[in-house]
Design an enzyme around this catalytic site. Sequence first.
Site, PDB file in Angstrom:
ATOM      1  CG  ASP A 162      -0.592   0.304   2.660  1.00  0.00           C
ATOM      2  OD1 ASP A 162       0.897  -0.677   3.206  1.00  0.00           O
ATOM      3  OD2 ASP A 162      -0.926   1.105   3.875  1.00  0.00           O
ATOM      4  CD  GLU A 196       4.363   0.874   7.187  1.00  0.00           C
ATOM      5  OE1 GLU A 196       4.694   1.185   7.887  1.00  0.00           O
ATOM      6  OE2 GLU A 196       4.319   1.557   6.503  1.00  0.00           O
TER       7      GLU A 196
END
Length: 456
Positions: free
Chosen positions: A88, A153
Amino acid sequence: MDDVLAYLEAGRERFLRELMDWLRIPSISSAPEHRADVRRCAEVLAAHLRRIGLHRVEVLPTDGHPVVYAEWLGAPGRPTALVYGHYDVQPVDPLELWETPPFEPQVRDGLLFARGAVDDKGQVYLHCAVLEAYLATRGALPVNVKLLIEGEEEIGSPHLDAFIAAHRDRLAADVAVISDTPMYSAEHPSLCYGLRGLAYLEVEVEGPRSDLHSGSWGGVVANPALALARMLAALKDADERVMVPGFYDAVRPLTDADRAALAALPYDETAVAAELGVPCLVGERGYSPLERVWARPTLDVNGLWGGYSGPGAKTIIPARAGAKLSCRLVPDQDPDTIGRLVADYLRQVAPPGVRVTVRQLHGGRPVLTPLDTPALQAAQRAVERGFGKPPVFIREGGSIPFVATLVEQLRVPSVLLGVGLPDERTHAPNEFFHLVNFYRGMRAVAYLWDELSRLG
Ligand code: BES
Ligand code: ZN
């Protein structure tokens, strides 16, 4: 190692092309409208891992974005390494400041520009290239490898603890390898042995039911924006020390040896200030800049709102004001405890006439890997072979919440072999990756599997 290194060398252009294709997927984990893109990003990675010969490749669901898992366990009796990273990325605003669009990767002068180029897709992808190189040339790796590449994250890994509880058996490993940190400088390949933790809070100050005419009501009603400003100003003193009672209680003091190690690294305060465009550096009195960023806790305001900020004047007392705050934490501070202390303090210093709500958004624990960890020493030899120069040992001020979970809950020591650089504008417009370190990083990781296999 010649076979593996030659394969990596010959594949350079293709690896770059494949990474660029992956970077085109806007996997912004915080943006609900990109949910499908985040998923597609995970699936593209999984398909690639299957293609290069990893086993049991799966896109595993969580209550948020999925986790990509893969393994190759064909080296019985050898150590097992868990490669952790994230696919991400951070949001891209302000979009108008990008010289080329964030999801249309472009190489200019050996720099690859794109959101996620270095944080963390480029660094995840270099691991894929190394696995491919071993499997294609030898049909085997010298160690067992598990991959755990997550999609949350950048929003604090909120669903990873539940994921671990459900898949604990799969995650057993002897060492974790993470490439998601910068090196100290272009001249200093680095191994990072410490990360700060994080406690993130949102505070809201509410006053009257609706905005009020400041002429009719100024003088009898508390102003939420001013109340918030007073509360925030009470957080730090003139020496930049956090005023929250108990904030420093659990902080492990720096030893003389720690201080000497940090002082041995070159640091040009004037040059750093000039590079950042600030008149000078500031921070807690009595500590050097590196000590302040790596080994001391801090508190920052990340966002602030309330009242009117459009063109011209508008005479109101705003109904509400708010702020986002975060504390970076060091061993042995606990994010929940610190969050609670800061929240209590904010409520306590709030002036009369307003209502205060404080919410803890997310947190992460700090980590510190002992320097005599055998895997860290193996990594030291690998970096020296890959970069042709021994690494310096550094700590970092940023956070990767899952690393503490790995160390504390799964008992897996962590090697932070990151190959970013501090100038690469992570989280900002025009993020880029120095491609030279994309390739050097591959070499270092290729040597790392070789070095780790010798640990028995
Ligand atoms: N790659 C960074 C972590 C990092 C940044 C380590 C700088 C060392 C130096 C990671 O992707 C990141 O940005 N983490 C967030 C975590 C947060 C959202 C819980 C961070 O540090 O802000
Ligand atoms: Zn990041």
